[in-house]
Design a protein around this motif. Structure first.
Motif: not given
Length: 161
Positions: A28-39, A134-139
């Protein structure tokens, strides 16, 4: 196996891998850091293959992602269509940007994707997400140079157009 068939398998394989990578569970702590791979993978192919990525393909990949994730049908299809449209529209410019500028463009595209997702979810009745959402786009933007170079190197080693 001829080059065209190998090229097709490589293209489809990277898209399937991106869809499966989206399903990898994280704590759960790392979930916001998951990038949107298909994109990210669709962006790579939008820039590197002028005739393979279409809005129809983006829609199909999005529908597959919707079915795999169990979200509102068409949510990711809409997002990936918008992303592919912008990437294809500005393809000739984006291809020749230095890598750091490409990463900034990818960040802008991924932030646009998050805004579309926010609009869809709010219209569907969900509450506003936390700030960590909002962290995911930066990752994804930080990973872009590595992903681009990895896919490009593998494509060159396989001698795929």
């Amino acid at each position: 196996m001829n080059r065209q068939r190998l090229s097709l398998w490589w293209f489809v394989g990277t898209l399937v891998f991106a869809l499966l990578s989206m399903l990898v569970p994280l704590p759960g702590v790392l979930e916001p850091f998951k990038p949107y791979w298909p994109a990210l993978v669709l962006l790579y192919w939008s820039l590197e293959s002028e005739d393979r990525v279409t809005l129809g393909l983006a829609f199909a990949v999005g529908l597959a992602a919707d079915l795999l994730n169990g979200v509102v049908l068409g949510e990711q299809a809409l997002r990936l269509c918008a992303l592919a449209f912008i990437a294809l529209r500005f393809r000739s410019r984006l291809r020749f940007f230095p890598m750091w500028q490409q990463a900034l463009a990818v960040l802008a595209l991924l932030l646009n994707d998050r805004i579309l997702l926010l609009i869809v979810r709010v219209l569907a009745g969900a509450s506003l997400p936390p700030a960590s959402w909002w962290i995911s786009p930066f990752v994804g933007a930080a990973l872009w140079p590595f992903l681009f170079l990895l896919l490009d190197d593998l494509r060159a080693r396989l001698r795929i157009q």
